[in-house]
Design a protein around this motif. Structure first.
Motif, mmCIF file in Angstrom:
data_model
loop_
_atom_site.group_PDB
_atom_site.id
_atom_site.type_symbol
_atom_site.label_atom_id
_atom_site.label_comp_id
_atom_site.label_asym_id
_atom_site.label_seq_id
_atom_site.Cartn_x
_atom_site.Cartn_y
_atom_site.Cartn_z
ATOM 1 N N THR A 33 0.242 -3.878 4.054
ATOM 2 C CA THR A 33 0.026 -3.884 2.608
ATOM 3 C C THR A 33 1.247 -3.355 1.870
ATOM 4 O O THR A 33 1.688 -3.951 0.883
ATOM 5 C CB THR A 33 -1.226 -3.050 2.246
ATOM 6 O OG1 THR A 33 -2.365 -3.645 2.887
ATOM 7 C CG2 THR A 33 -1.450 -3.007 0.749
ATOM 8 N N GLU A 36 4.293 -5.657 1.342
ATOM 9 C CA GLU A 36 4.255 -6.598 0.229
ATOM 10 C C GLU A 36 5.084 -6.092 -0.941
ATOM 11 O O GLU A 36 5.663 -6.887 -1.689
ATOM 12 C CB GLU A 36 2.816 -6.853 -0.203
ATOM 13 C CG GLU A 36 2.004 -7.606 0.828
ATOM 14 C CD GLU A 36 0.545 -7.774 0.436
ATOM 15 O OE1 GLU A 36 0.190 -7.520 -0.743
ATOM 16 O OE2 GLU A 36 -0.243 -8.166 1.314
ATOM 17 N N GLU A 41 5.170 -10.592 2.933
ATOM 18 C CA GLU A 41 3.742 -10.710 3.204
ATOM 19 C C GLU A 41 3.564 -10.836 4.712
ATOM 20 O O GLU A 41 4.059 -11.781 5.320
ATOM 21 C CB GLU A 41 3.157 -11.926 2.498
ATOM 22 C CG GLU A 41 3.030 -11.714 1.008
ATOM 23 C CD GLU A 41 2.225 -12.795 0.321
ATOM 24 O OE1 GLU A 41 1.286 -13.336 0.944
ATOM 25 O OE2 GLU A 41 2.549 -13.079 -0.833
#
Length: 163
Positions: A33, A36, A41
């Motif tokens: 996470t 990102e 990604e």
């Protein structure tokens, strides 16, 4: 900020109320996470696989910053960089702090953990790569006495892709 050794080369530090510790496989979803925010990604299952490989490799380390609630709010990776043309050194493979926690010394503590790991692995220097567009990162590293060596292109070729 005190640095202590636990389990060999694994560092553990306390920065303010944030703990800097060696990453664990259970940190993979949070690391994915946070990645990102760097523009990468990564599927959590892919991150789990990549993190497992990193944790098994004695030539790299991954650190996380964990707040009082146990939430992972930042991570940094460092690895040995070897070349025929320069002395072995460490390379910061990535460093990110959750945007709402930035400018609190957490990134500096993660970078300090990477530097301590590099010293413990007899590296004479540590290097970080940063996109030319990441102005805040340049300011951060400059404040930590990192010098800009050069700008360059990064070239890539997909090896498993048919054309």
């Amino acid at each position: 900020m005190a640095v202590s050794k636990a389990k060999g080369n694994i560092m553990k530090q306390k920065a303010n109320s944030t703990v800097i510790r060696a990453a664990e496989i259970s940190d993979a979803p949070a690391i994915a996470t946070l990645s990102e925010q760097l523009g990468y990604e990564v599927d959590p299952s892919d991150m789990k696989r990549r993190l497992a490989l990193a944790l098994e490799d004695c030539e790299q380390a991954v650190f996380v910053a964990q707040n009082d609630d146990g939430e992972v709010i930042g991570w940094a990776s460092v690895l040995l960089y070897k070349s025929l043309v320069i002395s072995p050194m460490a390379l910061v493979g990535g460093l990110v702090v959750e945007k709402t926690y930035r400018r609190q010394g957490i990134g500096a503590s993660l970078l300090a953990a990477c530097e301590a790991w590099a010293k413990s692995n007899n590296c004479e220097a540590i290097r970080a790569h940063s996109s030319i567009t990441r102005k805040e990162a340049h300011i951060f590293y400059a404040a930590k006495e990192y010098d800009i060596l050069r700008t360059q292109y990064v070239l890539r070729k997909e090896l498993n892709k048919s054309r």
